[in-house]
Scaffold this motif. Structure first.
Motif: not given
Length: 375
Positions: A301-311, A348-363
């Motif tokens: 799944a392309t979208a999932q693979a891209r997210l994992v690459a970001v993680v 949402a949970l994944t991105l909220s646990r990454l330091p660079l994206t947490a502030w934007f995704c915690l809400p």
């Protein structure tokens, strides 16, 4: 009479034993490793005005200065300037993790020496920087995210244990929360601060700097009544951050508010490296364990693979263990408590646990769909 262990009440002995266990408990130093990387730029920003003056032929002794004590050693001009340059070089090596222990200790020693050369050098943000560097110097923070660790792998040697006794982490957490608490309490007890007089006078004195703003904004910012309420909000914000950081239920909210608070300070006042440093130190409030969440994805799944690459690139605190799921599976995250989320809530949970994206995704964790999925 000499007190013995038998003289200590049982409850006190239990409390002392628990406190001793807390200080010696081995925890992950990953947060400290990330803070070490971020602290290098803070040191360079701190040293910039000193080095700039030195390049122009001026050092602290060419203007008014007041030593703390008469016996404090003062070096010849050339040696002092050389120390500043060495501090900058060691700060870069500290961030890279090259000869980490030596580089961190050198950076701390020179920055601390320079701070205490004169009372005119002292600022709260500089003292905070020295405290952070001191704790980094005594913690084994070069075993991960470092050139030293990379060299060790290249030589085929086993990695060093990334965990260590947690007392430097707990001490820095205490120092971090104490700064907010002490600042908020001092403002609360100061009638000029709590009443808004201090902030109002600062804005009025800097009125010329408000010229780019529209007239209505200038009118609001220079209104005395506005500052009567704003000052109380500032005090409440600092005290709520100080208290909120200690509870896991409110910690993410406290971190989110703290980032907003420091960005606002940076825009409205000259605080040197304080805002950057304070935001960087917030990483020590992450739970000191690694790979305690599992991220499963469909590699096709392309979208999932891209997210994992970001993680993989942004998971600086090593929050996730990544596994491949069967074809056709939805993205899935298993949290440390066993809760499993799929689809958009998992993102949402994944991105909220990454330091660079947490502030934007915690809400986004407050959205009904995510809250239902977490329950």
């Amino acid at each position: 009479m000499t007190a013995t262990a038998a003289d200590v009440p049982p409850r006190a002995r239990t409390a002392i034993a628990a406190f001793d266990d807390l200080l010696g408990r081995r925890v992950s130093m990953r947060g400290f490793a990330l803070l070490r990387v971020l602290a290098g730029p803070a040191v360079l920003l701190h040293l910039k005005p000193f080095l700039s003056d030195a390049l122009d032929g001026r050092i602290y002794s060419d203007a008014f200065y007041e030593p703390y004590v008469a016996w404090y050693p003062e070096l010849p001009r050339g040696v002092y300037v050389g120390l500043l340059v060495l501090a900058a070089v060691s700060a870069v090596a500290m961030s890279l993790g090259l000869l980490t222990r030596l580089a961190t200790a050198t950076t701390f020693a020179i920055v601390a020496y320079n701070l205490f050369l004169s009372t005119t050098h002292f600022h709260n943000n500089r003292a905070y920087l020295v405290i952070v560097l001191g704790l980094l110097a005594v913690a084994p923070c070069g075993r991960e995210m470092s050139v030293d660790a990379w060299i060790r792998r290249r030589r085929g040697r086993p990695p060093l244990d990334p965990s260590a006794p947690g007392w430097p982490l707990w001490l820095l957490r205490f120092e971090c929360a104490a700064i907010y608490g002490a600042s908020g309490l001092s403002k609360l007890l100061d009638p000029d601060w709590f009443g808004g007089t201090v902030t109002w006078q600062r804005v009025v004195q800097a009125r010329d700097d408000l010229s780019p703003l529209p007239d209505w904004a200038v009118s609001v910012l220079t209104n005395r009544s506005f500052h009567t309420g704003a000052a109380k909000l500032i005090v409440l914000t600092e005290l709520s951050i100080a208290a909120g950081l200690w509870s896991r239920r409110t910690r993410y909210a406290a971190v989110w508010v703290a980032v907003v608070f420091h960005l606002a300070i940076q825009v409205s006042a000259s605080v040197q490296v304080f805002s950057y440093l304070a935001i960087s130190v917030l990483v020590v409030w992450a739970v000191p364990s690694t790979r305690d969440r599992t991220l499963r994805f469909d590699a096709a799944a392309t979208a999932q693979a891209r997210l994992v690459a970001v993680v993989r690139r942004l998971d600086w605190l090593a929050r996730f263990r990544i596994e491949t799921a069967p074809a056709g599976s939805r993205l899935e995250v298993m949290d440390r408590d066993g809760t499993t989320l799929r689809g958009a809530p998992a993102v949402a949970l994944t991105l909220s646990r990454l330091p660079l994206t947490a502030w934007f995704c915690l809400p986004t964790l407050l959205l009904p769909a995510v809250r239902r999925a977490r329950r």
